[in-house]
Design an enzyme around this catalytic site. Sequence first.
Site, mmCIF file in Angstrom:
data_model
loop_
_atom_site.group_PDB
_atom_site.id
_atom_site.type_symbol
_atom_site.label_atom_id
_atom_site.label_comp_id
_atom_site.label_asym_id
_atom_site.label_seq_id
_atom_site.Cartn_x
_atom_site.Cartn_y
_atom_site.Cartn_z
ATOM 1 N N ASP A 58 0.766 -1.206 0.080
ATOM 2 C CA ASP A 58 0.017 0.106 -0.091
ATOM 3 C C ASP A 58 0.719 1.235 -0.246
ATOM 4 O O ASP A 58 1.681 1.580 0.849
ATOM 5 C CB ASP A 58 -1.020 -0.051 1.198
ATOM 6 C CG ASP A 58 -2.006 1.098 1.188
ATOM 7 O OD1 ASP A 58 -1.691 1.939 0.767
ATOM 8 O OD2 ASP A 58 -3.065 0.789 1.613
ATOM 9 N N THR A 92 0.337 5.387 -4.800
ATOM 10 C CA THR A 92 1.423 4.940 -5.778
ATOM 11 C C THR A 92 1.276 5.752 -7.041
ATOM 12 O O THR A 92 2.142 5.963 -7.844
ATOM 13 C CB THR A 92 1.316 3.274 -5.952
ATOM 14 O OG1 THR A 92 1.326 2.852 -4.480
ATOM 15 C CG2 THR A 92 2.661 3.024 -6.824
ATOM 16 N N ASP A 398 -9.121 0.734 2.286
ATOM 17 C CA ASP A 398 -9.043 1.319 0.881
ATOM 18 C C ASP A 398 -10.427 0.847 0.209
ATOM 19 O O ASP A 398 -11.075 1.637 -0.677
ATOM 20 C CB ASP A 398 -7.908 0.872 0.150
ATOM 21 C CG ASP A 398 -6.863 1.581 0.795
ATOM 22 O OD1 ASP A 398 -7.004 2.581 1.503
ATOM 23 O OD2 ASP A 398 -5.637 1.239 0.273
#
Length: 539
Positions: A58, A92, A398
């Site tokens: 993550d 990311t 998430d």
Amino acid sequence: MSLRQLNKNSDIAQFGQALYINLSAAKGLQAVLRSNLGPKGTIKMLVSGSGDIKITKDGKVLLDEMHITNPTAGMIASTASTQDRISGDGTTSTILIIGELLKQAERYLLEGVHPRIIVEAFKLCRTKAVDFLDSFKIEKEITKEFLIEVAQTSLRTKLKQEVADLLSEIVVNAVLTVKREPNKKTGVIPIDLHMIEMMLMQHKLDTETKFIDGIVLDHGPRHPKMPKRVENAYILTCNVSLEYEKTEINSKFFYSTGEEREKQVKAERSFVNARVQKIIDLKNEVCKDGKHGFVVVNQKGIDPESLELLQKAGIMGMRRAKKRNMERLTLACGGIPLNSLEDMTIEVLGEAGLVYEHILGEEKFCFIEKPKKPKACTILIKGPNKYTITQLKDAVRDGLRAVKNVFDDKCVIPGAGCFELALHRHLLEFKKSVKGKMKLGVQAFADAMLVIPKVLVENAGFDHQDVLINVLEEFEKGNKVGINLESGEAMDPQLMGVWDNYKVKRQQLNSCSIIASQLLLVDEVISAGKSEKKDKMKH
């Protein structure tokens, strides 16, 4: 030089050096997180100074746990963390896009193009990209099956597929449980994710994680002889002291005989006993038929004598419940939380089909399940060790945000790199209408968008040049396709059920281009702060 005259100790990096510093920091941070992107990405092991280990892929967790000292890298990491805080995902991807925008811009800067021209082109591309995103989004009927597909897209990038698919259904069930009716004026569907409790239990395997249609408390009944299992339970939630309390002022007992002392002690105790008796009387009134049980969940304390009275009446009693659990409990089971035991009626009671105690080692848990109309619930996260549990917790968080975003946006974006590929082609068409050196900035922005599909392909073990050429040829034919990471071929993300959140993409386009533009316009990096030690010595 002017700054040197003001402060001889200042450190200055001129334009060429400043640009190199910023580009190196962005590319370095991109290289660290590059291998984690997508369902085929690798994971990283983080080891703290004390030896604590965290295994994750993550991006948000990695950025929070890594010690970043470079100011430029810290600025980019802060932007990515904000991306996660606002939209719940895309950390990311944000790092990769910022790094790629700067990398593509570097090609033209080294050839003598002024940064202002690149920045103006980026600004123009950002507007075009957001407009294209609005035309590219898809509005679909929100069904449970569709929400599971959205959750799977998010969770498979963080967990192995077997666990991700299990958690997808759990996450969707949880969000649908806490979802309220739409606001009649605005049409907004209120979803409070705080009403979803995540209870951690180090036990069995990660595939044992399950959805509890009710509440799990991290403590059980406080009397050994109290009922351990209650069916068809009435639940009284209260914030009332059922224990002996000392007075707030200095007070003393004065007595001349033992009998007087006993009377005073009984009189003092009778005040607490009267409260307990009111609960017992209500229980006797509502449980006449013998088909119902009675449970008391109190936010304040219950002393041993009061527990004994409740036990004799067949009541399960729990004390010192957390405030957040009291709020969730009334939403899950109904009823009204009480601050006083005056005028109690059956209307203030909640109901649950089953209440039982579960003991795991030295820990006790109380499960309150099968409420009639729950508006709060629990996700029971299980795992063999704390690393797995932490990884699952971060992923579930998430997943919940991804599902909630669908209700907020009322639309989705085809995933698997489809949007980035389409945007690349759209910007190349737009480039034909741009004049002068601005074309170079548009080309840089368009090429930077390919970093997401390129890294997805690389992490899957395929040659990104071959795959991207084949996929872009499909776009030339008018097909909106993504990349199948199992075969490396083009596929239709809508048919495969791969969806990205609109909110995530929109936030990315805005934040990435703005940060990249700011870094490109930095012509000097100056370290000219005052020394704290010298200032203290002067004083």
